[in-house]
Motif scaffolding. Structure first.
Motif, PDB file in Angstrom:
ATOM      1  N   TYR A 219       0.974  -1.283  -0.193  1.00  0.00           N
ATOM      2  CA  TYR A 219      -0.049   0.126   0.034  1.00  0.00           C
ATOM      3  C   TYR A 219       0.885   1.309   0.190  1.00  0.00           C
ATOM      4  O   TYR A 219       0.619   2.205  -0.610  1.00  0.00           O
ATOM      5  N   GLU A 220       2.159   1.275   0.577  1.00  0.00           N
ATOM      6  CA  GLU A 220       2.874   2.500   0.563  1.00  0.00           C
ATOM      7  C   GLU A 220       3.242   2.677  -0.762  1.00  0.00           C
ATOM      8  O   GLU A 220       3.407   4.031  -1.101  1.00  0.00           O
ATOM      9  N   GLU A 221       3.709   1.780  -1.725  1.00  0.00           N
ATOM     10  CA  GLU A 221       4.061   1.733  -3.045  1.00  0.00           C
ATOM     11  C   GLU A 221       2.578   2.488  -4.060  1.00  0.00           C
ATOM     12  O   GLU A 221       2.674   3.349  -4.625  1.00  0.00           O
ATOM     13  N   GLY A 222       1.518   1.903  -3.581  1.00  0.00           N
ATOM     14  CA  GLY A 222       0.308   2.441  -4.176  1.00  0.00           C
ATOM     15  C   GLY A 222      -0.030   3.829  -3.744  1.00  0.00           C
ATOM     16  O   GLY A 222      -0.617   4.549  -4.515  1.00  0.00           O
ATOM     17  N   PHE A 226      -0.935   7.171  -6.245  1.00  0.00           N
ATOM     18  CA  PHE A 226      -2.148   7.991  -5.994  1.00  0.00           C
ATOM     19  C   PHE A 226      -1.603   9.486  -5.972  1.00  0.00           C
ATOM     20  O   PHE A 226      -2.226  10.373  -6.786  1.00  0.00           O
ATOM     21  N   LYS A 227      -0.501   9.833  -5.450  1.00  0.00           N
ATOM     22  CA  LYS A 227       0.021  11.027  -5.368  1.00  0.00           C
ATOM     23  C   LYS A 227       0.273  11.523  -6.767  1.00  0.00           C
ATOM     24  O   LYS A 227      -0.071  12.676  -7.390  1.00  0.00           O
ATOM     25  N   LEU A 228       1.142  10.717  -7.615  1.00  0.00           N
ATOM     26  CA  LEU A 228       1.216  10.944  -8.939  1.00  0.00           C
ATOM     27  C   LEU A 228      -0.144  11.206  -9.857  1.00  0.00           C
ATOM     28  O   LEU A 228      -0.238  12.052 -10.681  1.00  0.00           O
ATOM     29  N   GLN A 229      -0.962  10.407  -9.429  1.00  0.00           N
ATOM     30  CA  GLN A 229      -2.323  10.323 -10.300  1.00  0.00           C
ATOM     31  C   GLN A 229      -3.009  11.694 -10.009  1.00  0.00           C
ATOM     32  O   GLN A 229      -3.718  12.289 -10.572  1.00  0.00           O
ATOM     33  N   ARG A 230      -2.952  12.302  -8.739  1.00  0.00           N
ATOM     34  CA  ARG A 230      -3.491  13.735  -8.385  1.00  0.00           C
ATOM     35  C   ARG A 230      -3.210  14.786  -9.257  1.00  0.00           C
ATOM     36  O   ARG A 230      -3.722  15.770  -9.707  1.00  0.00           O
ATOM     37  N   GLN A 231      -1.769  14.701  -9.387  1.00  0.00           N
ATOM     38  CA  GLN A 231      -1.049  15.582 -10.297  1.00  0.00           C
ATOM     39  C   GLN A 231      -1.669  15.597 -11.795  1.00  0.00           C
ATOM     40  O   GLN A 231      -1.891  16.272 -12.409  1.00  0.00           O
ATOM     41  N   GLN A 232      -1.670  14.196 -12.222  1.00  0.00           N
ATOM     42  CA  GLN A 232      -2.205  13.669 -13.591  1.00  0.00           C
ATOM     43  C   GLN A 232      -3.666  14.518 -13.864  1.00  0.00           C
ATOM     44  O   GLN A 232      -3.959  15.023 -14.620  1.00  0.00           O
ATOM     45  N   ILE A 233      -4.556  14.470 -12.652  1.00  0.00           N
ATOM     46  CA  ILE A 233      -5.931  14.675 -12.844  1.00  0.00           C
ATOM     47  C   ILE A 233      -5.924  16.195 -13.052  1.00  0.00           C
ATOM     48  O   ILE A 233      -6.695  16.734 -13.871  1.00  0.00           O
ATOM     49  N   LYS A 265       5.297   6.939 -15.206  1.00  0.00           N
ATOM     50  CA  LYS A 265       5.785   6.834 -13.654  1.00  0.00           C
ATOM     51  C   LYS A 265       4.632   5.744 -13.239  1.00  0.00           C
ATOM     52  O   LYS A 265       5.385   4.958 -12.398  1.00  0.00           O
ATOM     53  N   ILE A 266       3.530   6.440 -13.430  1.00  0.00           N
ATOM     54  CA  ILE A 266       2.323   5.332 -12.971  1.00  0.00           C
ATOM     55  C   ILE A 266       2.305   4.275 -13.447  1.00  0.00           C
ATOM     56  O   ILE A 266       2.273   2.987 -12.583  1.00  0.00           O
ATOM     57  N   GLN A 267       2.719   3.868 -14.746  1.00  0.00           N
ATOM     58  CA  GLN A 267       2.402   2.726 -15.518  1.00  0.00           C
ATOM     59  C   GLN A 267       3.672   1.767 -14.818  1.00  0.00           C
ATOM     60  O   GLN A 267       3.393   0.578 -14.507  1.00  0.00           O
ATOM     61  N   SER A 268       5.198   2.328 -14.673  1.00  0.00           N
ATOM     62  CA  SER A 268       6.038   1.579 -14.244  1.00  0.00           C
ATOM     63  C   SER A 268       5.857   1.062 -12.753  1.00  0.00           C
ATOM     64  O   SER A 268       6.191  -0.056 -12.600  1.00  0.00           O
ATOM     65  N   SER A 269       5.273   1.903 -11.988  1.00  0.00           N
ATOM     66  CA  SER A 269       5.001   1.603 -10.564  1.00  0.00           C
ATOM     67  C   SER A 269       4.011   0.688 -10.180  1.00  0.00           C
ATOM     68  O   SER A 269       4.229  -0.382  -9.831  1.00  0.00           O
TER      69      SER A 269
END
Length: 520
Positions: A219-222, A226-233, A265-269
Motif C-alpha cells: 500500500y505504501e507503493e500504491g 495516488f500522489k502521481l495520479q492526483r497531479q495527472q488529474i 511513472k504510474i505505469q511503471s510503478s
C-alpha cells in the motif's frame, strides 16, 4: 521527359483528389452533418442553441464555468447553477429534452426518469462514450470499455466487490479511519477544539484505504501512485476545457510532456506492484485478500478453466483497472465524506441523530463491524441524501452508434445523450417541493418510496447493467469513516467556510471545507 511530366501530372491529380476527399469529409463532419442533425432535432420540437462552427457550445461552456467558479455561492444545496451552468441554463431556457453542442456533436439533455431508465438499461443501444485518450491515460478500466470486453472484465472483477470479500477488507479500512482520528486528536492536544480544512484529511483517508484494500502489503507503493495520479488529474482537467483535437496529445507542449512523464511513472510503478503480487501469490507468500489479489486470482482461475490464451485481459488491462481503483475508489468516497461533514455541520439535528444511533449500535469506543454498519439506518438515510444533492458524477453521457429511438424521439447515429444527474435529483415532480433541500427523512422507507416508485430518478452510481461495481465498497467505507468520526468528534461550519461546489471531474469543494472540530 514525357514520362516524368506524365508522372508529375498523375501525382498532382491524385493529390488533389485525395485533398478534395479529405476536405469534403472534414466539411461534412464539422458543418453539413451537424446542420442536418440539428434540423431533424428541431422538427421533433427539441430546442437548443444554434450550431456554431466547430466549437458549438464549448466556448460558452468554458466561459460560464470560469465565471461560476470566480465567486462562491450562498449556503444552499441547489448547486446546479454553479456546477453545470450551461446545462442548467439550457434546460431553464428551452425546457426538458433540450440539447447543447459539444463541438460538432449534439448532446440531448434528458431529465425524464422514464427516458433515463431506457438509456441506462439499454446499454446495447446507448453506449459509453469512447473516452478522450487524455482521460484514458489516468483512468482506463471497466468504466470506459464496452461490449464483450466489459462483460469479461466485470466477470473477473465482480468477486472483489461481493459482501464476503468486503467484510474481509473492513478491518483494513478501520486502520485508516482510526489513523485519521489520532491525527485530529493530536491537533487538539491541550485544547477543546480546532479549525481545519477536512478535505485534505479525507482525501488522505480514502487514498490510504484504497491503497491498503487494493494493494495489501504494497500500500505504501500504491500511495505513491495516488500522489502521481492526483497531479495527472489536475493536468487532465485543464485539457478537458477545450474541444478535443485528435493527435494533439502528441504535440510536445509543457502540459503534454508532464502528463506523459506522469503516465510513464504510474505505469511503471503499477507494473512493479502487479509483478511482485503475482510472484508472492504463486509462492504462497500472499493471499487474495485485496482487490488486486482477488483480480489476479480470478484471472488465474479463468486460465485454468479456458487456457491462458483465452483469458481476455492483459497486463495493461490489469494496470488500467488498478488506475480506476484509485480514481473511482478514492475520489467518490472522499467527496461523499466531505459533503456529508459539511451538511451535518449545517444540520446539527441530523448530526446528533446520527451520533446517537452510532453510540447505541456500536458504543463510544467500539470497533464497527459489518453487522453494526448494516444496522445504521439514520446514517444510511444521510448518505443517500448527500449522494442525491452532491452526486459523484454530475452528468452521465451515452452515444448512439446507429439510428434509434428514445421514447418518441428519433436519434441519428453519432448523437450523444446526457443525463444531468444534478437536475434529475432535484426535480420537484419526483422529490416534492423540498427537492433542493437537505432532508434525509425522505429515505426513511428506502430509495424506492423516496422516488415515488421511480428508481431511475435516483442514480448517483448509475443504474441498470452498468451500475458502478464499487457502489457497495464506497458506501461501506463512508459508513465506517462517518461512524468512527462521529464516535470521537462533533463539528460545525467555520466562519471562514466558503461554499463553492465545483466540477473538477467530480463534484468537489473548490475552496476546501473548513470546519471547527471538537472532541465528544
Amino acid at each position: 521527359m514525357d514520362t516524368l511530366v506524365l508522372l508529375l501530372i498523375t501525382l498532382t491529380l491524385v493529390f488533389f483528389v485525395l485533398f478534395a476527399k479529405w476536405t469534403w469529409r472534414v466539411w461534412n463532419l464539422v458543418w453539413l452533418t451537424p446542420r442536418k442533425v440539428e434540423k431533424c432535432l428541431r422538427k421533433q420540437g427539441l430546442k437548443g442553441n444554434s450550431y456554431r462552427f466547430l466549437y458549438g457550445d464549448v466556448k460558452q461552456n468554458s466561459e460560464m464555468n470560469k465565471k461560476a467558479m470566480s465567486w462562491p455561492m450562498n449556503l444552499s444545496d441547489d448547486v446546479a447553477t454553479r456546477a453545470i451552468p450551461l446545462i442548467h441554463q439550457t434546460v431553464q431556457k428551452y425546457g426538458e429534452n433540450s440539447f447543447i453542442w459539444f463541438g460538432p456533436t449534439p448532446r440531448l439533455l434528458i431529465t425524464d426518469p422514464a427516458l433515463v431508465k431506457q438509456v441506462l438499461n439499454q446499454t446495447y443501444r446507448f453506449k459509453k462514450l469512447r473516452q478522450n485518450p487524455i482521460v484514458r491515460m489516468f483512468a482506463n478500466g471497466l468504466a470506459s470499455i464496452d461490449g464483450d470486453q466489459w462483460t469479461q472484465h466485470k466477470k473477473l472483477l465482480n468477486p472483489a466487490f461481493l459482501s464476503p470479500k468486503l467484510k474481509l477488507m473492513l478491518p483494513v479500512m478501520y486502520i485508516s479511519c482510526i489513523e485519521l482520528v489520532r491525527k485530529w486528536e493530536k491537533l487538539m492536544e491541550k485544547k477543546d477544539c480546532c479549525e481545519l480544512d477536512v478535505a485534505p484529511y479525507l482525501n488522505t483517508l480514502t487514498s490510504d484505504v484504497i491503497s491498503r484494500t487494493a494493494f495489501g502489503s504494497s500500500y505504501e507503493e500504491g500511495s505513491l501512485v495516488f500522489k502521481l495520479q492526483r497531479q495527472q488529474i489536475e493536468l487532465v482537467n485543464k485539457s478537458l476545457q477545450s474541444v478535443y483535437i485528435p493527435g494533439w496529445r502528441f504535440v510536445p507542449t509543457k502540459n503534454n510532456r508532464r502528463m506523459k512523464e506522469l503516465s510513464s511513472k504510474i505505469q511503471s510503478s503499477l507494473k512493479n506492484i502487479i509483478e511482485k503480487k503475482t510472484k508472492a501469490m504463486k509462492a504462497g507468500e500472499s493471499r487474495a485478500d485485496d482487490l488486486l489479489g482477488i483480480l489476479l486470482e480470478s484471472i488465474s482461475k479463468e486460465q485454468c478453466k479456458n487456457g491462458s490464451k483465452n483469458v481476455p485481459i492483459s497486463l495493461d488491462d490489469v494496470i488500467g483497472e488498478c488506475k480506476l481503483f484509485y480514481f473511482a475508489g478514492q475520489e467518490t468516497t472522499s467527496n461523499l465524506l466531505v459533503w456529508t461533514l459539511v451538511l451535518l455541520s449545517i444540520h446539527q439535528n441530523w448530526q446528533t441523530r446520527a451520533r446517537n444511533e452510532i453510540l447505541q449500535v456500536i458504543g463510544n469506543q467500539g470497533k464497527p463491524n459489518f453487522d453494526h454498519l448494516s444496522h445504521l439506518k439514520v446514517v444510511s438515510m444521510i448518505i443517500n441524501e448527500v449522494l442525491r444533492l452532491y452526486p459523484p458524477a454530475h452528468t452521465l453521457t451515452r452515444k448512439v452508434h446507429e439510428d434509434t429511438t428514445l421514447g418518441d424521439i428519433t436519434l441519428s447515429s453519432g448523437v450523444e445523450v446526457s443525463l444531468p444527474v444534478l437536475l434529475i435529483h432535484s426535480d420537484t415532480k419526483v422529490w416534492g417541493a423540498d427537492a433542493k433541500e437537505f432532508n434525509p427523512e425522505r429515505f426513511v422507507d428506502g430509495v424506492f418510496k423516496a422516488t415515488n416508485n421511480n428508481q431511475a430518478a435516483y442514480c448517483p452510481f448509475g443504474m441498470g447493467p452498468r451500475t458502478c461495481i464499487g457502489q457497495n465498497f464506497a458506501t461501506l467505507e463512508a459508513k465506517l469513516a462517518l461512524a468512527t468520526i462521529l464516535q470521537h468528534f462533533s463539528f460545525e461550519l467555520s466562519p471562514s467556510y466558503t461554499h463553492a461546489p465545483a466540477t473538477l471531474i467530480t463534484l468537489q469543494p473548490q475552496h476546501g471545507a473548513k470546519l471547527i472540530i471538537r472532541k465528544v
